[in-house]
Write a protein that holds these residues in place. Structure first.
Motif, PDB file in Angstrom:
ATOM      1  N   THR A  34     -75.237 -11.245  35.282  1.00  0.00           N
ATOM      2  CA  THR A  34     -76.398 -10.588  34.699  1.00  0.00           C
ATOM      3  C   THR A  34     -77.472 -11.645  34.513  1.00  0.00           C
ATOM      4  OG1 THR A  34     -74.907  -9.117  33.514  1.00  0.00           O
ATOM      5  CG2 THR A  34     -77.211  -9.105  32.831  1.00  0.00           C
ATOM      6  N   TYR A  35     -78.503 -11.592  35.319  1.00  0.00           N
ATOM      7  CA  TYR A  35     -79.589 -12.564  35.239  1.00  0.00           C
ATOM      8  C   TYR A  35     -80.827 -11.858  34.711  1.00  0.00           C
ATOM      9  CZ  TYR A  35     -76.871 -15.495  38.539  1.00  0.00           C
ATOM     10  OH  TYR A  35     -75.914 -16.244  39.151  1.00  0.00           O
ATOM     11  N   PHE A  36     -81.541 -12.534  33.846  1.00  0.00           N
ATOM     12  CA  PHE A  36     -82.812 -11.982  33.372  1.00  0.00           C
ATOM     13  C   PHE A  36     -83.950 -12.795  33.981  1.00  0.00           C
ATOM     14  CE2 PHE A  36     -79.829 -11.034  29.853  1.00  0.00           C
ATOM     15  CZ  PHE A  36     -79.883  -9.648  29.915  1.00  0.00           C
ATOM     16  N   PRO A  37     -84.907 -12.128  34.635  1.00  0.00           N
ATOM     17  CA  PRO A  37     -85.999 -12.877  35.263  1.00  0.00           C
ATOM     18  C   PRO A  37     -86.915 -13.511  34.206  1.00  0.00           C
ATOM     19  CG  PRO A  37     -86.333 -10.508  35.473  1.00  0.00           C
ATOM     20  CD  PRO A  37     -85.002 -10.688  34.845  1.00  0.00           C
ATOM     21  N   ILE A  38     -87.403 -14.702  34.507  1.00  0.00           N
ATOM     22  CA  ILE A  38     -88.402 -15.349  33.649  1.00  0.00           C
ATOM     23  C   ILE A  38     -89.710 -15.334  34.419  1.00  0.00           C
ATOM     24  CG2 ILE A  38     -88.956 -17.386  32.249  1.00  0.00           C
ATOM     25  CD1 ILE A  38     -86.226 -18.526  33.175  1.00  0.00           C
ATOM     26  N   ALA A  52     -77.595 -15.222  32.023  1.00  0.00           N
ATOM     27  CA  ALA A  52     -76.915 -14.888  30.771  1.00  0.00           C
ATOM     28  C   ALA A  52     -75.422 -14.716  30.978  1.00  0.00           C
ATOM     29  CB  ALA A  52     -77.520 -13.626  30.175  1.00  0.00           C
ATOM     30  N   VAL A  53     -75.056 -14.055  32.065  1.00  0.00           N
ATOM     31  CA  VAL A  53     -73.647 -13.934  32.429  1.00  0.00           C
ATOM     32  C   VAL A  53     -73.562 -14.347  33.882  1.00  0.00           C
ATOM     33  CG1 VAL A  53     -71.675 -12.380  32.639  1.00  0.00           C
ATOM     34  CG2 VAL A  53     -73.343 -12.030  30.808  1.00  0.00           C
ATOM     35  N   ASP A  54     -72.710 -15.341  34.164  1.00  0.00           N
ATOM     36  CA  ASP A  54     -72.740 -15.947  35.490  1.00  0.00           C
ATOM     37  C   ASP A  54     -71.333 -15.972  36.095  1.00  0.00           C
ATOM     38  OD1 ASP A  54     -73.853 -17.140  37.659  1.00  0.00           O
ATOM     39  OD2 ASP A  54     -74.057 -19.122  36.749  1.00  0.00           O
ATOM     40  N   ASP A  55     -70.992 -14.901  36.777  1.00  0.00           N
ATOM     41  CA  ASP A  55     -69.716 -14.803  37.471  1.00  0.00           C
ATOM     42  C   ASP A  55     -68.520 -14.785  36.518  1.00  0.00           C
ATOM     43  OD1 ASP A  55     -67.999 -14.518  39.536  1.00  0.00           O
ATOM     44  OD2 ASP A  55     -68.309 -16.502  40.408  1.00  0.00           O
ATOM     45  N   VAL A  56     -68.416 -13.711  35.768  1.00  0.00           N
ATOM     46  CA  VAL A  56     -67.336 -13.575  34.792  1.00  0.00           C
ATOM     47  C   VAL A  56     -66.383 -12.467  35.229  1.00  0.00           C
ATOM     48  CG1 VAL A  56     -66.810 -12.810  32.431  1.00  0.00           C
ATOM     49  CG2 VAL A  56     -68.644 -14.469  32.823  1.00  0.00           C
ATOM     50  N   SER A  57     -65.082 -12.754  35.159  1.00  0.00           N
ATOM     51  CA  SER A  57     -64.062 -11.743  35.470  1.00  0.00           C
ATOM     52  C   SER A  57     -63.002 -11.726  34.377  1.00  0.00           C
ATOM     53  CB  SER A  57     -63.371 -12.061  36.794  1.00  0.00           C
ATOM     54  OG  SER A  57     -64.307 -12.168  37.831  1.00  0.00           O
ATOM     55  N   PHE A  58     -62.595 -10.553  33.969  1.00  0.00           N
ATOM     56  CA  PHE A  58     -61.441 -10.406  33.063  1.00  0.00           C
ATOM     57  C   PHE A  58     -61.052  -8.943  33.032  1.00  0.00           C
ATOM     58  CE2 PHE A  58     -65.221 -10.001  30.342  1.00  0.00           C
ATOM     59  CZ  PHE A  58     -64.967  -8.816  29.656  1.00  0.00           C
ATOM     60  N   SER A  59     -59.884  -8.654  32.489  1.00  0.00           N
ATOM     61  CA  SER A  59     -59.516  -7.251  32.328  1.00  0.00           C
ATOM     62  C   SER A  59     -58.862  -7.066  30.970  1.00  0.00           C
ATOM     63  CB  SER A  59     -58.582  -6.816  33.449  1.00  0.00           C
ATOM     64  OG  SER A  59     -57.397  -7.561  33.376  1.00  0.00           O
ATOM     65  N   ILE A  60     -58.980  -5.858  30.445  1.00  0.00           N
ATOM     66  CA  ILE A  60     -58.403  -5.568  29.127  1.00  0.00           C
ATOM     67  C   ILE A  60     -57.456  -4.383  29.261  1.00  0.00           C
ATOM     68  CG2 ILE A  60     -58.893  -5.090  26.703  1.00  0.00           C
ATOM     69  CD1 ILE A  60     -61.727  -6.026  27.115  1.00  0.00           C
ATOM     70  N   GLN A  61     -56.263  -4.545  28.757  1.00  0.00           N
ATOM     71  CA  GLN A  61     -55.255  -3.496  28.825  1.00  0.00           C
ATOM     72  C   GLN A  61     -55.521  -2.447  27.750  1.00  0.00           C
ATOM     73  OE1 GLN A  61     -51.636  -4.826  30.343  1.00  0.00           O
ATOM     74  NE2 GLN A  61     -53.317  -5.607  31.573  1.00  0.00           N
ATOM     75  N   ARG A  62     -55.141  -1.248  28.074  1.00  0.00           N
ATOM     76  CA  ARG A  62     -55.316  -0.147  27.131  1.00  0.00           C
ATOM     77  C   ARG A  62     -54.563  -0.427  25.821  1.00  0.00           C
ATOM     78  NH1 ARG A  62     -56.896   5.247  27.512  1.00  0.00           N
ATOM     79  NH2 ARG A  62     -57.010   5.324  29.785  1.00  0.00           N
ATOM     80  N   GLY A  63     -55.224  -0.146  24.701  1.00  0.00           N
ATOM     81  CA  GLY A  63     -54.582  -0.301  23.402  1.00  0.00           C
ATOM     82  C   GLY A  63     -54.556  -1.722  22.861  1.00  0.00           C
ATOM     83  N   THR A  64     -55.201  -2.661  23.558  1.00  0.00           N
ATOM     84  CA  THR A  64     -55.197  -4.036  23.062  1.00  0.00           C
ATOM     85  C   THR A  64     -56.607  -4.468  22.647  1.00  0.00           C
ATOM     86  OG1 THR A  64     -55.622  -5.039  25.214  1.00  0.00           O
ATOM     87  CG2 THR A  64     -53.316  -4.633  24.637  1.00  0.00           C
ATOM     88  N   THR A  65     -56.682  -5.651  22.077  1.00  0.00           N
ATOM     89  CA  THR A  65     -57.966  -6.204  21.668  1.00  0.00           C
ATOM     90  C   THR A  65     -58.194  -7.518  22.383  1.00  0.00           C
ATOM     91  OG1 THR A  65     -57.741  -5.232  19.483  1.00  0.00           O
ATOM     92  CG2 THR A  65     -59.314  -7.050  19.694  1.00  0.00           C
ATOM     93  N   MET A  66     -59.337  -7.629  23.046  1.00  0.00           N
ATOM     94  CA  MET A  66     -59.708  -8.913  23.617  1.00  0.00           C
ATOM     95  C   MET A  66     -60.773  -9.529  22.719  1.00  0.00           C
ATOM     96  SD  MET A  66     -61.504  -9.927  27.217  1.00  0.00           S
ATOM     97  CE  MET A  66     -62.419 -11.464  27.371  1.00  0.00           C
ATOM     98  N   GLY A  67     -60.528 -10.738  22.269  1.00  0.00           N
ATOM     99  CA  GLY A  67     -61.521 -11.456  21.482  1.00  0.00           C
ATOM    100  C   GLY A  67     -62.394 -12.258  22.426  1.00  0.00           C
ATOM    101  N   LEU A  68     -63.696 -12.274  22.169  1.00  0.00           N
ATOM    102  CA  LEU A  68     -64.599 -13.052  23.008  1.00  0.00           C
ATOM    103  C   LEU A  68     -65.358 -14.011  22.089  1.00  0.00           C
ATOM    104  CD1 LEU A  68     -65.482 -13.292  25.947  1.00  0.00           C
ATOM    105  CD2 LEU A  68     -67.238 -11.578  25.516  1.00  0.00           C
TER     106      LEU A  68
END
Ligand SMILES: Nc1ncnc2c1ncn2[C@@H]1O[C@H](COP(=O)(O)OP(=O)(O)O)[C@@H](O)[C@H]1O
Ligand code: SF4
Ligand code: SF4
Ligand SMILES: [Mg+2]
Lengths: 349, 399
Positions: A34-38, A52-68
């Protein structure tokens, strides 16, 4: 007590998930950018991009909590917003229950909306001051006709009780409530739409310690009861450690480490994670933490360092770090880290 | 009957409700006018005393109880006379800051931590806010003065010279329209009459470097908004320390910052304290920060001190049920219990405080004695005390 019928009634006809990637992962983020133009003026040329976000991958399983976790400005909130498609993406994908969120047309997106909700840090500015609480919580439910009109009142009362609010609170206005109570109202408003996934963006950061505990307990109880999945964004590592199943660490738009809670807290691998964790003050005067004090401050995301973005502050920095972007790799059982200190599944530096 | 009660409650506000202040909606205009007239009468009298000219020195000098202290706060009462009633923001607070030591003050928002600090600085919002009672003895080099009674123009010399304050929000003390360097120059020049301007600038640059800003010359010429949050906080600290104060009051200095920057600032404060040998009064709601920095700890609840002692005493033997609850509600590594302990309910209405222990309605250890008056302070050791009837077997402090 709580109206368990709500769950059984199955008011929400759920489409069978078409192409669910892995059976259990509810949310899948892949190579998200996710790039924001200046640009200097309204009509002038784009000068560059804030990555702002530069090539991020992850997955979250149902019913769990991912902390960021990560410092302010590192892209946590942007990730949260792209999941709700409150922000458009530059490339990559966000797949929720098999649905590519950023490929949906407006109608399909509207239909999906109730299933993903968000709770913000400041429970005051996100509540309309002129609406009574019952209306705040029920507005979207009524609009989307999620429950039959004759069941509406009981439904809202049930949700409010679940969130530790009383029926007589319906007629009151947000300013009559304390910060903790207001956060309960926000949670009730989100819960009323019967979501499966909630992005919690710093939900307790503005609250006092004893109230924080009440809200954290509430979020956990609701998760157990309704099988909710959370993305829990916070800069407070102790809170994240308490509530999460998996934890991701971000630095300047990159996910630098991602693992289950125990592995990451017991054995942080990335030099930035180590520094971040060592900075947590321990409430025991006898414990002298072996603190890694980071020098300087975070570089600007508009002009991040080449190679590993952390190399300007890293005490392990090698030649390769200034040239090559480290790729995410898996160490041991699913512990992911993006750092040149590791190769072929083990530490080399 | 039930119906009627409901209606009356609606009209007169919830007596046992959870709201944090008596709702203005339920007071008649006449009632409010009456209160505000009475308030004006009271505050006018305080202002008259405060605004007298040529106050003799004898009126504001005092004697330290213990020469080892830099600051002694005794029975401080700072009240706000508001249109909906009197808020006793600080209600009989007594503690000392020993020379060269750090005293941590903890408690939840609204418990009076900031008002205590502002009272010391004479920065309480007047006229509605007034120190109505108590002494704030501060040891300067030649004499001990009472910061409550010292005239405003004399206080200006002490503020930012002998006592400096660091705020949570750096823009409280940084002026957005002036360059950072100029603002620090001004402080230094004010307190070093006759210093040449080049000398002043050199001193400012030195201060900016001291707080860990690498590009000191560059920052000297920048406006506050050109700096990041962490840098601004450092710039403010540089300004606060420009005059090597004897006492530094830091009110939530790192609450708005990320942990890694918090660690940098804490480290910096510790180093500076060593270097200029000053004392620190550190206000925060973060028990971790207190444990790390403080030699002594003061726990406040609803305008009063409920417990105080050395850091070891308070952290290893928390005694007041509020302190115990506060410690238990913090998520921690060691206690990864499924459910966090949480203190039930919320702080009582500041305008309508009960006449028994303020913590009773939330306390899990309340017993018969707690139905009596607000508990006095009982001492547990020479340095450790708590305002709770469970410690009444030990001796009562003072009086
Ligand atoms: N200018 C003011 N006018 C009226 N009440 C005030 C004012 N400033 C503070 N108070 C009240 O004084 C009490 C203590 O506040 P404060 O010292 O800021 O708490 P803390 O710093 O512990 O969070 C609170 O009830 C607050 O509402
Ligand atoms: S890749 Fe290099 S600079 Fe980056 S964190 Fe690893 S060791 Fe440090
Ligand atoms: S005095 Fe009683 S009510 Fe107050 S804190 Fe002690 S035990 Fe609890
Ligand atoms: Mg405060």
């Amino acid at each position: 007590m709580i109206d368990d019928k709500r769950m059984k009634e199955d008011r929400f006809e759920r489409r069978p998930s078409e192409v669910s990637l892995t059976e259990a992962s509810l949310l899948e983020v892949k190579n998200l950018k996710t790039y924001f133009p200046i640009s200097s003026g309204l009509f002038s040329k784009v000068k560059g991009y804030v990555k702002a976000v530069d090539d991020v991958s992850f997955s979250i399983q149902r019913g769990t909590t991912m902390g960021l976790v990560g410092e302010s400005g590192c892209g946590k909130t942007t990730i949260g917003k792209t999941i709700l498609r409150l922000t458009e993406i530059t490339s990559g994908s966000v797949t929720f229950d098999g649905i590519d969120i950023h490929a949906l047309d407006r109608r399909a997106l509207r239909a999906l909306r109730p299933r993903i909700q968000i709770i913000f840090q400041d429970p005051y500015s996100s509540l309309s001051p002129r609406m009574p609480v019952g209306e705040i919580i029920g507005e979207a439910v009524r609009e989307k006709r999620l429950v039959a009109p004759e069941k509406f009142d009981d439904y809202i009362t049930g949700i409010m009780k679940d969130c530790g609010l009383q029926e007589y609170h319906k007629d009151r206005y947000p300013h009559e409530f304390s910060g903790g109570q207001r956060q309960r109202i926000c949670i009730a408003r989100a819960l009323a739409l019967n979501p499966e996934f909630i992005v919690c963006d710093e939900p307790v950061s503005a609250l006092d310690v004893s109230i924080q505990a009440q809200i954290i307990n509430l979020l956990k109880a609701l998760q157990a009861k309704y099988g909710l999945t959370y993305l829990f964004i916070s800069h407070d590592l102790s809170v994240v450690e308490h509530i999460s199943d998996t934890v991701g660490v971000m630095y300047l738009g990159n996910l630098v480490e991602y693992a289950d809670k125990a592995s990451i807290f017991d054995n942080p691998l990335h030099p930035y994670t180590m520094a971040l964790f060592s900075a947590i003050p321990v409430p025991d005067p006898d414990v002298k933490t072996n603190r890694i004090i980071l020098e300087g401050s975070i570089p600007s995301p508009a002009n991040p360092p080449e190679g590993c973005k952390f190399h300007t502050r890293c005490s392990y920095c090698m030649e390769i770090c200034k040239l090559e972007v480290p790729q995410m790799q898996t160490i041991g059982a699913g512990h992911q880290v993006a750092c040149h200190l590791y190769k072929d599944g083990r530490r080399i530096g | 009957m039930e119906q009627k009660k409901g209606l009356i409650q609606k009209w007169f506000g919830r007596k046992n409700g959870r709201g944090s202040a008596k709702s203005v909606n339920y007071m008649s205009a006449k009632e409010i006018r009456q209160i505000s007239r009475e308030n004006r009468r009271i505050t006018d009298e305080f202002e008259r005393v405060r605004n007298r000219e040529n106050v003799p020195e004898s009126e504001y000098t005092a004697v330290m109880k213990d020469p080892g202290n830099i600051l002694e706060i005794e029975d401080l009462n700072t009240w706000f006379f508001t249109d909906i009633g009197t808020v006793k923001a600080v209600d009989g607070v007594t503690f000392s800051v020993p020379r060269g030591k750090t005293v941590g003050v903890v408690g939840e928002s609204g418990c009076g931590k900031s008002v205590t600090a502002l009272s010391i600085m004479q920065l309480v919002q007047r006229p509605q806010g007034q120190v109505v009672k108590g002494e704030l003895r501060f040891a300067t080099d030649d004499l001990t003065i009472d910061l409550v009674r010292i005239p405003t123009e004399k206080m200006q010399k002490i503020r930012g010279n002998e006592i400096s304050m660091i705020f949570q929000e750096p823009m409280t003390s940084l002026n957005p329209v002036f360059k950072v360097g100029m603002q620090i120059d001004e402080v230094i020049a004010l307190h070093n009459e006759g210093m040449k301007s080049e000398e002043v600038k050199a001193r400012t640059i030195e201060m900016i470097k001291l707080v860990g800003i690498a590009n000191a010359e560059g920052v000297y010429d920048m406006y506050p908004h050109e700096l990041s949050g962490g840098m601004r906080q450092r710039a403010m600290i540089a300004m606060a320390l420009a005059c090597t104060p004897k006492l530094i009051i830091a009110d939530e200095p790192t609450t708005a910052l990320d942990v890694t920057i918090q660690a940098q600032i804490m480290d910096l404060l510790r180093q500076l304290k060593e270097r200029i040998n000053s004392s620190i009064m550190l206000i925060t709601h973060d028990l971790g920060v207190i444990a790390e920095m403080a030699d002594y700890v003061v726990v406040m609840y609803a305008g009063r001190i409920v417990e105080q002692g050395t850091a070891a005493e308070v952290f290893h033997h928390p005694s007041h049920p509020y302190t115990v609850g506060l410690m238990a509600s913090r998520p921690s590594r060691i206690r990864s219990a499924e459910q966090l302990y949480s203190i039930p309910g919320s702080v009582p209405n500041p305008i309508d405080m009960p006449n028994y222990c303020y913590f009773r309605d939330r306390c899990n250890r309340a017993f018969e004695a707690c139905n009596g008056d607000y508990p006095p302070t009982f001492s547990i050791s020479g340095t450790h005390s708590a305002a709770c009837y469970h410690y009444s077997a030990v001796s009562e402090v003072g009086k």
